[in-house]
Scaffold this active site. Structure first.
Site, PDB file in Angstrom:
ATOM      1  N   ALA A  60       4.377  21.577  54.225  1.00 47.89           N
ATOM      2  CA  ALA A  60       3.414  22.690  54.167  1.00 47.89           C
ATOM      3  C   ALA A  60       3.514  23.395  52.824  1.00 47.89           C
ATOM      4  O   ALA A  60       4.432  23.143  52.034  1.00 47.89           O
ATOM      5  CB  ALA A  60       3.694  23.671  55.304  1.00 47.89           C
ATOM      6  N   GLN A  61       2.552  24.291  52.571  1.00 47.56           N
ATOM      7  CA  GLN A  61       2.651  25.171  51.422  1.00 47.56           C
ATOM      8  C   GLN A  61       2.288  26.591  51.836  1.00 47.56           C
ATOM      9  O   GLN A  61       1.663  26.806  52.879  1.00 47.56           O
ATOM     10  CB  GLN A  61       1.808  24.684  50.246  1.00 47.56           C
ATOM     11  CG  GLN A  61       0.327  24.855  50.333  1.00 47.56           C
ATOM     12  CD  GLN A  61      -0.358  24.279  49.073  1.00 47.56           C
ATOM     13  OE1 GLN A  61       0.133  23.369  48.410  1.00 47.56           O
ATOM     14  NE2 GLN A  61      -1.520  24.816  48.747  1.00 47.56           N
ATOM     15  N   SER A 118       7.161  19.406  51.358  1.00 44.46           N
ATOM     16  CA  SER A 118       6.637  18.136  51.856  1.00 44.46           C
ATOM     17  C   SER A 118       5.727  18.306  53.065  1.00 44.46           C
ATOM     18  O   SER A 118       4.786  17.537  53.254  1.00 44.46           O
ATOM     19  CB  SER A 118       7.794  17.211  52.216  1.00 44.46           C
ATOM     20  OG  SER A 118       8.630  17.816  53.181  1.00 44.46           O
ATOM     21  N   ALA A 173       4.710  28.557  47.089  1.00 45.10           N
ATOM     22  CA  ALA A 173       5.664  27.453  47.187  1.00 45.10           C
ATOM     23  C   ALA A 173       4.965  26.282  47.859  1.00 45.10           C
ATOM     24  O   ALA A 173       4.022  26.462  48.634  1.00 45.10           O
ATOM     25  CB  ALA A 173       6.890  27.874  47.996  1.00 45.10           C
ATOM     26  N   SER A 174       5.455  25.089  47.536  1.00 47.98           N
ATOM     27  CA  SER A 174       4.869  23.885  48.117  1.00 47.98           C
ATOM     28  C   SER A 174       5.987  22.921  48.471  1.00 47.98           C
ATOM     29  O   SER A 174       6.855  22.629  47.650  1.00 47.98           O
ATOM     30  CB  SER A 174       3.902  23.238  47.122  1.00 47.98           C
ATOM     31  OG  SER A 174       3.302  22.094  47.685  1.00 47.98           O
ATOM     32  N   ASP A 199      18.599  25.180  59.565  1.00 45.37           N
ATOM     33  CA  ASP A 199      18.111  24.687  58.278  1.00 45.37           C
ATOM     34  C   ASP A 199      18.401  25.734  57.201  1.00 45.37           C
ATOM     35  O   ASP A 199      17.527  26.118  56.424  1.00 45.37           O
ATOM     36  CB  ASP A 199      16.619  24.395  58.365  1.00 45.37           C
ATOM     37  CG  ASP A 199      16.137  23.457  57.263  1.00 45.37           C
ATOM     38  OD1 ASP A 199      16.982  22.803  56.636  1.00 45.37           O
ATOM     39  OD2 ASP A 199      14.921  23.383  57.029  1.00 45.37           O
TER      40      ASP A 199
END
Length: 534
Positions: A133-134, A131, A128-129, A284
């Site tokens: 981190a990935q 804004s 996953a990527s 979050d």
């Protein structure tokens, strides 16, 4: 030069999506109207899409930092119109991945060891990527499957530049648009700055994850993956890999035979447990951060990841929040108003009767509907909007709480549309309130606070002794001052007697007056005066 290029890109997005149309020009002061009318694109660029859609698309066009800003902005429903907040909530943080070689270089620099030695396997294709981190999957030499989260290279510099531009635009907005102050743009940017810079520190996220995992150890409702601390640094975090269905994949959940009603109710229970048992909550909880373990579909378990943003509650706020919610749903608006004053959320001189009337006016129509049709989160939003008109101070923990509750409720109703959040929440809150005032609750509070009380007892005793000594010293000084005053009074009395006696003598023997040396009399009088002042 790069800053000017970025500024030009922002202005281009404003023009393309006609964000100037979001402003009511007729309500601007003269120079504000003149500025808007002189914008060149007003006369040759058309965009008839709804304002909220145009705003969302402009943020998407400006890239990941502005997308993240829009996501956080969507949580400030106390400041935004509903259509704008709902549209911004649709922003998806799907970003082009950066090269795996850069991820490897960051890992090796942070941990000081080649990736081949750190992991038995490291997958270069990112899972996953986003804004900030990935994520890459990997395997430790011990055989454990893990994921490695890596901060984007150079992202902090980009963030700080964009934040500076946001501050500039906020100040211009306040200057040009009279009503912009009500939206508090500088405050919003400041909140965003703190939130996003905190997310750049993966050690903070790792600590939050460990705390949440400890709070729900052996829980049947929520699983938090284990952090591998030996592989964690500020820009790198390695944790246990999780397996589950995305909570947003409702069709797959239903196909697996998942008890959707129980899954929705457990989401609500997890939220209230975090807030009222632990005073520490995942703030979050959007669908991208939540998965479901369906190994036992009749007893589905949530899996939570990405704990970069968490909220905490002080005991006082926790108590007042519970009282507010219970009073609110009992329609005891007077108590709601008084609790806001008592808690310090609104100024102490607020007219409670006026505040009560404002709350009743906004909220009474809501309760004309069945409780199951009432959005608990939106009720809180409306309550905060009313309180803001009475100069309610921004409560960061309440903003995070409001955002999280909206996420939980929205997700719960996607899973099970008939979810009655209040039916789940009311027994929990009432039980919590009863526990606080029960003998067991009081005993538990004494037990929890006893070590602090004992540790602080010597200091309190010293402060008390020092206070007594200071009081005694003040008393001594007062006594000395009183004695001095009495001595001075005695001397003045004696001087008065002497002067009276002298006057009597002069009257009795007037022939002596001619023989007096007036200079000597004057000096003697001055000497007596100084003697009396000692």
């Amino acid at each position: 030069m790069l800053q000017l290029t970025r500024l030009f890109k922002i202005i281009s997005a404003v023009a393309r999506y006609r964000l100037d149309n979001l402003i009511d020009v007729e309500r601007l002061p003269f120079f504000g109207r003149l500025f808007i009318y002189l914008l060149p694109w007003r006369y040759f660029i058309k965009n008839d899409a709804p304002r909220a859609v145009r705003l969302r698309k402009s943020l998407e066009a400006l890239g990941p930092i502005f997308i993240k800003f829009g996501q956080i902005l969507s949580t400030r429903r106390d400041l935004l119109p509903d259509d704008v907040a709902n549209e911004l909530a649709k922003l998806q943080d799907q970003v082009e991945p950066f090269p795996a070689e850069q991820a490897v270089a960051i890992i090796e620099k942070e941990l000081g060891t080649p990736v081949g030695e750190l992991f038995a396997r490291f997958d270069h294709e990112p899972m996953a990527s986003a804004s900030i981190a990935q994520v890459h999957s990997a395997k430790l030499h011990s055989g454990e499957e893990v994921v490695a989260k890596v901060i984007r290279p150079g992202i902090e510099k980009v963030i700080r530049k964009d934040i500076r531009l946001m501050y500039v635009f906020s100040r211009v907005l306040i200057t040009v648009v009279r009503e912009a102050k009500r939206l508090r743009p500088i405050e919003v940017v400041r909140d965003y700055e703190k939130t996003i810079l905190d997310e750049l520190d993966l050690l903070r996220e790792a600590a939050n994850t460990s705390q949440l995992r400890r709070n729900f150890h052996n829980s049947e409702e929520l699983f938090i993956p284990q952090v591998h601390w030996d592989y964690c640094r500020k820009s790198v975090m390695v944790m246990e890999r999780i397996y589950g269905l995305p909570v947003s994949d409702i069709e797959s959940l239903k196909a697996a035979g998942t008890d959707m009603k129980k899954l929705a109710a457990r989401g609500v229970e997890i939220f209230f447990t975090q807030v009222f048992r632990d005073r520490f909550f995942h703030a979050d909880m959007h669908p991208g951060n939540i998965f479901v373990d369906i190994s036992n579909p009749a007893e589905p378990k949530y899996i939570g990841i990405d704990c970069g943003i968490v909220g905490t509650m002080e005991p006082e706020d926790q108590y007042y929040l519970a009282c507010n919610l219970l009073a609110f749903f009992k329609r005891d608006y007077r108590k709601v108003a008084q609790l806001h004053v008592d808690s310090g959320w609104v100024p102490a001189d607020t007219a409670v009767g006026e505040f009560e009337a404002a709350i009743r006016t906004v909220c009474e129509p809501i309760f004309e509907r069945p409780l199951k049709d009432i959005s608990f989160g939106h009720v809180m939003v409306r309550l905060f909007q009313v309180a803001r008109r009475f100069e309610m101070e921004v409560q960061p923990q309440l903003v995070l709480l409001e955002k999280t509750l909206l996420n939980v409720e929205g997700l719960g109703r996607q899973l099970y549309p008939e979810l009655d959040l209040w039916e789940t929440a009311q027994p929990f809150l009432e039980k919590w309130m009863n526990d606080q005032v029960s003998p067991c609750g009081i005993g538990r509070s004494i037990k929890d606070n006893a070590p602090d009380w004992l540790l602080s007892a010597p200091q309190v005793a010293r402060q008390a002794i020092d206070g007594v000594r200071q009081l005694h010293g003040h008393q001594q000084k007062l006594m000395e001052m009183q004695e001095k005053s009495e001595r001075q009074a005695g001397r003045m009395k004696g001087l008065g007697i002497a002067l009276v006696a002298g006057a009597v003598a002069l009257v009795a023997a007037p022939e002596l007056v001619e023989q007096l040396n007036w200079q000597a009399v004057t000096m003697a009088s001055i000497g007596l005066w100084f003697l009396a002042r000692k």
